[in-house]
Enzyme design. Structure first.
Site, PDB file in Angstrom:
ATOM      1  N   TRP A 139       0.817  -1.227   0.000  1.00 40.82           N
ATOM      2  CA  TRP A 139       0.000   0.000   0.000  1.00 40.82           C
ATOM      3  C   TRP A 139       0.843   1.266   0.000  1.00 40.82           C
ATOM      4  O   TRP A 139       0.518   2.235  -0.685  1.00 40.82           O
ATOM      5  CB  TRP A 139      -1.001  -0.024   1.156  1.00 40.82           C
ATOM      6  CG  TRP A 139      -2.084  -1.034   0.919  1.00 40.82           C
ATOM      7  CD1 TRP A 139      -2.312  -2.178   1.632  1.00 40.82           C
ATOM      8  CD2 TRP A 139      -3.066  -1.024  -0.141  1.00 40.82           C
ATOM      9  NE1 TRP A 139      -3.368  -2.870   1.086  1.00 40.82           N
ATOM     10  CE2 TRP A 139      -3.848  -2.186   0.008  1.00 40.82           C
ATOM     11  CE3 TRP A 139      -3.347  -0.157  -1.192  1.00 40.82           C
ATOM     12  CZ2 TRP A 139      -4.905  -2.500  -0.866  1.00 40.82           C
ATOM     13  CZ3 TRP A 139      -4.395  -0.464  -2.055  1.00 40.82           C
ATOM     14  CH2 TRP A 139      -5.162  -1.617  -1.887  1.00 40.82           C
ATOM     15  N   ASP A 167      -1.209   6.482   6.689  1.00 39.07           N
ATOM     16  CA  ASP A 167      -2.344   5.666   6.244  1.00 39.07           C
ATOM     17  C   ASP A 167      -2.657   4.676   7.375  1.00 39.07           C
ATOM     18  O   ASP A 167      -1.880   3.765   7.649  1.00 39.07           O
ATOM     19  CB  ASP A 167      -1.948   4.927   4.954  1.00 39.07           C
ATOM     20  CG  ASP A 167      -3.032   3.972   4.460  1.00 39.07           C
ATOM     21  OD1 ASP A 167      -4.082   3.853   5.132  1.00 39.07           O
ATOM     22  OD2 ASP A 167      -2.827   3.345   3.405  1.00 39.07           O
ATOM     23  N   LYS A 182     -12.544  -1.669   7.437  1.00 37.69           N
ATOM     24  CA  LYS A 182     -11.857  -2.731   8.159  1.00 37.69           C
ATOM     25  C   LYS A 182     -12.433  -2.823   9.570  1.00 37.69           C
ATOM     26  O   LYS A 182     -13.074  -3.792   9.912  1.00 37.69           O
ATOM     27  CB  LYS A 182     -10.357  -2.465   8.262  1.00 37.69           C
ATOM     28  CG  LYS A 182      -9.712  -1.902   7.024  1.00 37.69           C
ATOM     29  CD  LYS A 182      -9.559  -2.904   5.917  1.00 37.69           C
ATOM     30  CE  LYS A 182      -8.766  -2.291   4.769  1.00 37.69           C
ATOM     31  NZ  LYS A 182      -8.724  -3.146   3.605  1.00 37.69           N
TER      32      LYS A 182
HETATM   33  C1  LIG Z   1      -3.561   0.110   4.270  1.00 39.30           C
HETATM   34  C2  LIG Z   1      -4.456   0.342   3.106  1.00 39.30           C
HETATM   35  N1  LIG Z   1      -4.353   1.504   2.434  1.00 39.30           N
HETATM   36  C3  LIG Z   1      -5.125   1.771   1.376  1.00 39.30           C
HETATM   37  C4  LIG Z   1      -6.051   0.868   0.927  1.00 39.30           C
HETATM   38  C5  LIG Z   1      -6.888   1.192  -0.266  1.00 39.30           C
HETATM   39  O1  LIG Z   1      -8.147   1.460   0.183  1.00 39.30           O
HETATM   40  P1  LIG Z   1      -9.409   1.565  -0.790  1.00 39.30           P
HETATM   41  O2  LIG Z   1      -9.644   0.232  -1.373  1.00 39.30           O
HETATM   42  O3  LIG Z   1     -10.472   2.028   0.158  1.00 39.30           O
HETATM   43  O4  LIG Z   1      -9.078   2.605  -1.811  1.00 39.30           O
HETATM   44  C6  LIG Z   1      -6.212  -0.358   1.600  1.00 39.30           C
HETATM   45  C7  LIG Z   1      -7.225  -1.335   1.149  1.00 39.30           C
HETATM   46  O5  LIG Z   1      -7.296  -2.439   1.564  1.00 39.30           O
HETATM   47  C8  LIG Z   1      -5.398  -0.619   2.711  1.00 39.30           C
HETATM   48  O6  LIG Z   1      -5.508  -1.765   3.382  1.00 39.30           O
END
Ligand SMILES: Cc1ncc(COP(=O)(O)O)c(C=O)c1O
Length: 394
Positions: free
Chosen positions: A114, A194, A219
């Site tokens: 991520w 994040d 989550k």
């Molecule tokens: C740590 C993290 N950041 C970003 C995201 C991306 O999120 P989204 O799918 O809501 O765009 C996720 C998705 O699982 C994630 O676990």
């Protein structure tokens, strides 16, 4: 209704049964209005009061200081990969109008998929240069390896890497902690984190020192469609003034200042996810808040890591992450031997435990132990893992 499975999925993921039952009522009648939550105006007094209460549930449980605003938006974590870059570049432009794009640096710490994706988005948007300040796989980088830039537009990290199962420790003495001590002390730091997959699962270390903390709801606290952004006041900037100085223009729905000025109601928000998140966090408050979940989540993770270790000693499992650097929320490991992983997953399914398959990019097993997964359900997984070890040891 069929018996509900134990859902160890990484997101969207399990929500508390009691909340889902309550939400079915709200779908028909939101707070005695006779109108369902998916039908009621987001400008109604009942809904705006609900949003204000959601704000306060987060603020009190996480101790968010008055220096920071809590915003609600859409677009998920991915939307924030872009929004944080655009807003923080605009802020930097206003502070330092004459730097070239090459001199305007964004520090990224890469600890998994991520943060890697977030850095790629920063490169794609332009307007500044990405510096990888530290990087590692299957662990948090050693503190000595961090190379922060002198005055970056942002310093980015992902607190919990959902795919890889790597998480910063919140114990400042741990080598897996975020090295706040390496950063200048007497200045407003542009730290962006994040927290998508660990939000509300435990306290946030040094929250007040962050410029931005963001999280998708799907989550620990609700359905997909709601994104929470905690922003320090000095990062609510006039993005149009910055654009006049040459910054990349910011779409209006992504401007932190616009969201703050409108109490997160600039345009139609995700009313149903906001509602369910409100119910989840009300329940969390009643149970004792984030502290309650912190203790519970620590216990759950300890139990799974402990049986994982037993499996490693017997040559049945292999953890994917360095010891002490593993996530409390997403525990990742391999099952060793030909066909063993499929056997593990089939056996789990037969016991009603689902979604244990690792992310398609890395394979293996991933057990996600978000807030809604109970200690009893975790014990069920631990027992199964122990039985699997016994059955597969000569
Ligand atoms: C740590 C993290 N950041 C970003 C995201 C991306 O999120 P989204 O799918 O809501 O765009 C996720 C998705 O699982 C994630 O676990």
């Amino acid at each position: 209704m069929a018996k509900r499975a134990v859902n160890f999925g990484a997101g969207p993921s399990a929500l508390p049964d009691s909340v889902l039952q309550e939400a079915t009522q709200g779908l028909l009648d939101f707070q005695g209005t006779g109108i369902g939550i998916a039908e009621i105006s987001h400008r109604s007094k009942e809904f705006t009061a609900f949003v204000a209460n959601l704000e306060s549930l987060i603020r009190t449980q996480l101790d968010v200081p008055p220096t920071h605003q809590i915003l609600f938006t859409q677009g998920g974590g991915t939307g924030q990969f872009s929004a944080v870059v655009l807003n923080m570049l605009a802020r930097h432009r206003l502070l330092h109008p004459n730097l070239t794009d090459d001199e305007r640096v964004m520090d990224y710490i890469i600890t998994g998929s991520w943060s890697k994706k977030a850095a790629a988005e920063a490169r794609r948007l332009g307007g500044g240069k990405v510096n990888v300040a530290a990087q590692s796989t299957h662990s948090i980088p050693s503190h000595e390896s961090f190379k922060f830039s002198p005055d970056p537009a942002l310093i980015y990290y992902c607190e919990n890497e959902t795919v890889d199962g790597v998480q910063f420790s919140h114990d400042p003495s741990s080598p897996a902690s975020f090295p706040f001590h390496l950063l200048p002390q007497d200045t407003l730091l542009p730290i962006v984190a994040d927290y998508s997959s660990s939000f509300m699962s435990r306290k946030i270390p040094r929250l007040a020192d962050h410029a931005v903390i963001f999280a998708g709801a799907q989550k620990n606290i609700g359905p997909a469609g709601l994104t929470i952004v905690i922003v320090r006041q000095d990062c609510l900037v006039d993005v149009d003034a910055a654009a006049k100085l040459g910054a990349v223009p910011v779409p209006i729905s992504m401007s932190f200042q616009t969201l703050a000025d409108s109490d997160s109601l600039y345009n139609t928000p995700s009313t149903l996810p906001i509602y369910i998140a409100g119910l989840v966090l009300e329940r969390s408050r009643e149970l004792g808040g984030v502290q309650y979940f912190e203790e519970l989540n620590r216990k759950k993770a300890d139990k799974v890591y402990s049986v994982l270790k037993e499996g490693e000693q017997k040559g049945v499992f292999r953890g994917k992450v360095k010891e002490g650097h593993g996530s409390w929320m997403n525990i990742t490991f391999d099952v060793l031997g030909d066909g063993a992983e499929a056997k593990f997953l089939t056996g789990a399914e037969a016991k009603g435990m689902k979604a244990l398959k690792g992310h398609r990019s890395v394979g293996g097993i991933r057990a996600s132990l978000y807030n809604a997964i109970t200690e009893e359900q975790t014990d069920g997984l631990v027992t199964y893992m122990r039985e699997f070890i016994a059955a597969n040891t000569q």
